[in-house]
Each structure stands twice: as C-alpha cells, then as structure tokens.
Design a protein around this motif. Structure first.
Motif, short mmCIF file in Angstrom:
data_model
loop_
_atom_site.label_atom_id
_atom_site.label_comp_id
_atom_site.label_asym_id
_atom_site.label_seq_id
_atom_site.Cartn_x
_atom_site.Cartn_y
_atom_site.Cartn_z
N ARG A 46 -8.48 8.27 2.17
CA ARG A 46 -7.85 7.71 0.64
C ARG A 46 -8.87 8.14 -0.35
O ARG A 46 -8.42 8.67 -1.48
CB ARG A 46 -8.07 6.17 1.01
CG ARG A 46 -7.68 5.42 -0.71
CD ARG A 46 -7.83 3.84 -0.14
NE ARG A 46 -9.36 3.69 0.14
CZ ARG A 46 -10.08 3.16 -0.70
NH1 ARG A 46 -9.68 3.07 -2.16
NH2 ARG A 46 -11.13 2.90 -0.58
N LEU A 47 -10.17 8.02 0.04
CA LEU A 47 -11.04 8.64 -0.95
C LEU A 47 -11.17 10.01 -1.37
O LEU A 47 -11.28 10.36 -2.47
CB LEU A 47 -12.75 8.28 -0.68
CG LEU A 47 -12.96 6.75 -0.52
CD1 LEU A 47 -14.26 6.55 -0.19
CD2 LEU A 47 -12.60 6.14 -2.09
N ARG A 77 -5.88 -0.44 0.05
CA ARG A 77 -6.85 -0.90 1.02
C ARG A 77 -7.44 0.19 1.64
O ARG A 77 -6.88 1.22 2.31
CB ARG A 77 -6.22 -1.84 1.93
CG ARG A 77 -5.08 -1.20 2.92
CD ARG A 77 -4.72 -2.38 3.98
NE ARG A 77 -3.46 -1.91 4.52
CZ ARG A 77 -3.32 -1.38 5.64
NH1 ARG A 77 -4.60 -0.91 6.20
NH2 ARG A 77 -2.41 -0.68 6.25
N PRO A 78 -8.87 0.05 1.92
CA PRO A 78 -9.60 1.13 2.72
C PRO A 78 -9.10 1.32 4.08
O PRO A 78 -8.71 0.27 4.84
CB PRO A 78 -10.84 0.55 2.60
CG PRO A 78 -11.05 -0.44 1.54
CD PRO A 78 -9.71 -1.01 1.32
N VAL A 79 -9.01 2.27 4.50
CA VAL A 79 -8.61 2.74 5.79
C VAL A 79 -9.66 3.23 6.73
O VAL A 79 -10.26 4.33 6.28
CB VAL A 79 -7.25 3.67 6.09
CG1 VAL A 79 -6.87 4.16 7.48
CG2 VAL A 79 -6.15 3.24 5.16
N PRO A 80 -10.12 2.81 8.13
CA PRO A 80 -11.24 3.09 8.66
C PRO A 80 -11.10 4.81 8.87
O PRO A 80 -10.01 5.26 9.29
CB PRO A 80 -11.23 2.36 9.94
CG PRO A 80 -10.41 1.25 9.75
CD PRO A 80 -9.34 1.69 8.64
N ASP A 110 -13.08 10.06 4.70
CA ASP A 110 -11.93 8.96 4.47
C ASP A 110 -10.95 9.43 3.57
O ASP A 110 -11.19 9.96 2.44
CB ASP A 110 -12.92 8.17 3.31
CG ASP A 110 -11.98 6.81 3.16
OD1 ASP A 110 -10.87 6.99 2.74
OD2 ASP A 110 -12.64 5.55 3.19
N ASP A 139 0.79 -1.13 -0.03
CA ASP A 139 0.13 -0.22 0.08
C ASP A 139 0.87 1.20 0.04
O ASP A 139 0.40 2.26 -0.66
CB ASP A 139 -0.83 -0.01 1.14
CG ASP A 139 -2.15 -0.82 1.20
OD1 ASP A 139 -2.53 -1.04 -0.08
OD2 ASP A 139 -2.47 -1.57 2.19
N THR A 196 -4.11 5.30 -6.11
CA THR A 196 -4.57 5.54 -4.70
C THR A 196 -5.88 4.88 -4.30
O THR A 196 -6.01 4.28 -3.40
CB THR A 196 -4.65 7.02 -4.28
OG1 THR A 196 -3.57 7.77 -4.64
CG2 THR A 196 -5.00 7.26 -2.91
N ALA A 197 -6.57 4.89 -5.72
CA ALA A 197 -7.75 4.13 -5.34
C ALA A 197 -7.69 2.43 -4.97
O ALA A 197 -8.52 1.93 -4.25
CB ALA A 197 -8.84 4.30 -6.41
N THR A 198 -6.59 1.90 -5.36
CA THR A 198 -6.15 0.51 -5.06
C THR A 198 -5.67 0.25 -3.54
O THR A 198 -5.54 -0.84 -3.37
CB THR A 198 -5.19 0.10 -6.36
OG1 THR A 198 -3.98 0.54 -6.05
CG2 THR A 198 -5.78 0.26 -7.54
#
Length: 398
Positions: free
Chosen positions: A76-77, A191-194, A74, A12, A187-189
């Motif tokens: 990342r988004l 992993r999601p971060v809370p 969020d 990541d 960046t979209a790839t």
C-alpha cells in the motif's frame, strides 16, 4: 446493482478502484500528449517513436526486480510513494513545457520514470488486491479494474489528451500530475495490510529465482504464463501491420482504421461486464479453452476475409475474449499464489506479456515485408492451434 456490488467488494476496494480509475485517465492523457510534445520539438520519426519505447523499456529492464521488491515492501505504501513520485515528475515536466525549456531528453527521462513507476505500482496493486477482496469476489474486482482501464485509458483519455495539448501544451501533463496525487491520497486511506513474511530473506537475485521456480513447478500457472507469452507473440506479429492490413486488404482509409481500433475497445469493455458471469456459469477451464479457439479463429478469419464488417465483428469477439481471459487468469493467480510471492509471480506474467508483444511486433513486420500482408495472420492462426493443443489438458485444473 452497481452500488450493491461495490458494497460487497468493500470500502477499501472502492478506494483502490477509484484511485486506479483516476490515474488511468491521467496516464492515457500523457500517452496521447507525449508523442505530440515530441513532435512539437522535433520532426524526427525515430525520436517520436522513442517516446513510446522510453515508457515501455522499464518493463523489460525492471519487471522481475520490481516483483521482488513488491514482495519485500508494504504494498500500500509503495503504491502511495510511487504515485506521489510520478505526480512530482509530471509537475516538473508541466513547468518545463510552460516555460519553454523542455528538451527531448527531459521528456524521455520523465516517460522512463513513469514507466519505471508503473512496474512497481501495477505489480503492487495486483498483489494487494487479494488482501482487500474475498477470494470469491476476485473476478468481479478484476473486471471492475479492467473496465475502468478500458473506459478511462482508451475511450476518455486519448482524445482528451490531444484536445488539452492543443489548448495548452502543459495542460495534459499538469492534469496527469493531479490524477497521480489524488490516487496517492486515496490509496493512503486504505487500511494497512501486513507485509507478507517470507520463510527467509535473501538477495534480490535469489528471491527472483525462487519466484520463477515456484511458478515453473505450478503446472496450471506455468501453462497460463507460457500460453500468454507465446500467444502475445502471435497476436503482436499479426497486428503489428494492422494499419497496412486495413488499407491493402480491407480497402479502408484512416477513418475506417480508427473505427476498427474502436471495435477493440468496445469488445474489451463488454468483456469486463461478462467475465465473472461466464466463469461462474461455465467454469474457468471451459472459458479459457474457448478463448484459445477464439484466438486461432480470429487470425484465420482475418487472413481469409476482405470484408471490413467481418473483420470488425471478429475483432469485437476477440476483444471480449481477451478481457475475459485477463480477468480470469489474474483472479486465478491472485487466488493460488502465496501472499509472499504474488509480486514476483505477477511480474513474470507482465514480462512475458510485454516481451512477447515486443518480439511479435518485430517478427510481424519482417514476415509482412518478405511475403504478403496476410502471412502473419496465417502463421498466428497456426501458432494458436499449437498453443491450444499444448495447453488443453493442463487447463482442466482451472
């Protein structure tokens, strides 16, 4: 060795690092091509200078607000959305340049939008990094991000932007649009971060105040922030007249001035390679304290010397320090600030950084105009001695 380190930092981080490297090249291309585009439309010096100001202004207007938003959304988004928006803005500018329908106002609007996006994306990236990298590897991760900025934005992008503009005026802006689109996809790839959850949600103004209050109560981070702010006033005051200093004090023409500017980049790049090792070997406190002495010595040496070689040497040393300082301070901040406050605390540092530089540039020009070309350097040296005295004991906590 580089592959091994990348693996240890994680997939990541590598995606974030690559996205940063790609967008830094595009960003630097636009920084070089933007003033050239304005100059092709108008020969008014104020309008040309305004192009740089249009991209810097959002940091002064929105830095604190962007920090509060970063702590709500969020991250990342947010970076993905901002990079996609910047890609669209630049694509529109490229189309306007191609069709010959590009007024100065449109260029200003696009540059202002790019700067506004930067306040969000850069703050969000700094706040996101500790969620992707182990705390023990933050210095290495930050050093890599700083290195790609130095190489991509300073070494590669500026001449590339000018060259592309000569070939086709729309080309640099189209390339920058592509780099932001690629950065958004990368960046979209990740992993999601809370999203960090605050104890309670209130107005943006109240949350900004809460971030400022937290920073002020933390002695080490308060010392680092204040030292950086006043240190940038001293630095910018001295180097605002650097081009005149080179000509009048060192006897250098345009080529010599360019060589000294390259010395800044060379020193900075080397600093990124040794920052983590220096922090591990000597401890952050010792390295940061030494850096304050290096700054005072740099200004003092430049105030006294007439030798271009001495000036070049001290500039390289200063740039090594500046990059090492940035890596260590960023890592300390990311390590100790709670996740739900990283955006706000990081934005305060950014505001002090740019605000101090803007104020210092104004002061330096006034001082050199009233007294001599070396006056800003003498005053900057004295100011750094005062700052080092103020910060010396609190830096033990680093």
């Amino acid at each position: 060795m580089s592959v091994l380190l990348s693996a240890r930092l994680g997939a990541d981080f590598n995606k974030l690092w690559t996205a940063s490297a790609v967008s830094n090249v595009g960003d630097g291309v636009t920084m070089a091509a933007g003033p050239l585009l304005i100059a092709s439309i108008s020969d008014n010096p104020a309008l040309i200078a305004g192009a740089v100001f249009a991209q810097q202004l959002p940091w002064l207007l929105f830095a604190l607000v962007s920090g509060a938003l970063v702590d709500r959304i969020d991250r990342r988004l947010l970076v993905v959305s901002v990079n996609a928006g910047r890609a669209l803005a630049l694509a529109g500018l490229a189309v306007a340049v191609t069709t010959g329908t590009v007024p100065v106002a449109l260029v200003y609007v696009v540059l202002f939008l790019l700067g506004s996006g930067e306040t969000l994306a850069d703050t969000a990236t700094g706040a996101l990094l500790p969620s992707l990298v182990p705390a023990s590897r933050l210095e290495s991760a930050n050093a890599r991000l700083y290195a790609t900025f130095t190489i991509g934005n300073q070494f590669v992008a500026k001449p590339l932007g000018a060259w592309l503009f000569v070939i086709a005026a729309a080309a640099p802006f189209g390339l920058d649009a592509l780099t932001f689109a690629v950065a958004a996809v990368l960046t979209a790839t990740i992993r999601p971060v809370p999203v960090p959850v605050a104890a309670e949600r209130s107005s943006l103004r109240a949350e900004i105040r809460a971030g400022l209050a937290w920073l002020w109560r933390h002695r080490l981070l308060r010392t680092l922030a204040v030292s950086m702010g006043f240190g940038n006033v001293a630095f910018a005051a001295a180097f605002a007249v650097f081009v005149l200093y080179c000509r009048e004090r060192l006897g250098l023409a345009g080529v010599g001035f360019g060589v000294l500017l390259t010395a800044f980049a060379v020193g900075g790049l080397f600093g990124t390679t040794v920052a983590a090792a220096l922090a591990r070997r000597f401890g952050s406190a010792a390295v940061l304290r030494t850096g304050l002495l290096v700054e005072a010595g740099t200004h003092l040496t430049l105030a006294m010397t007439r030798s271009p070689w001495v000036a070049a040497t001290v500039i390289v040393v200063f740039s090594v320090h500046a990059m090492v300082w940035g890596v260590i301070v960023s890592s300390i901040r990311q390590r100790v600030v709670p996740a739900e406050l990283r955006g706000r605390v990081g934005s305060v540092h950014a505001l002090l950084d740019l605000g101090g530089a803007a104020l210092g540039s104004l002061i330096g020009g006034l001082l050199a105009g009233v007294w001599t070309i070396t006056t800003p350097y003498w005053i900057a040296a004295a100011a750094m001695v005062v700052i080092a005295t103020f910060a010396w004991r609190p830096l033990r906590a680093a």
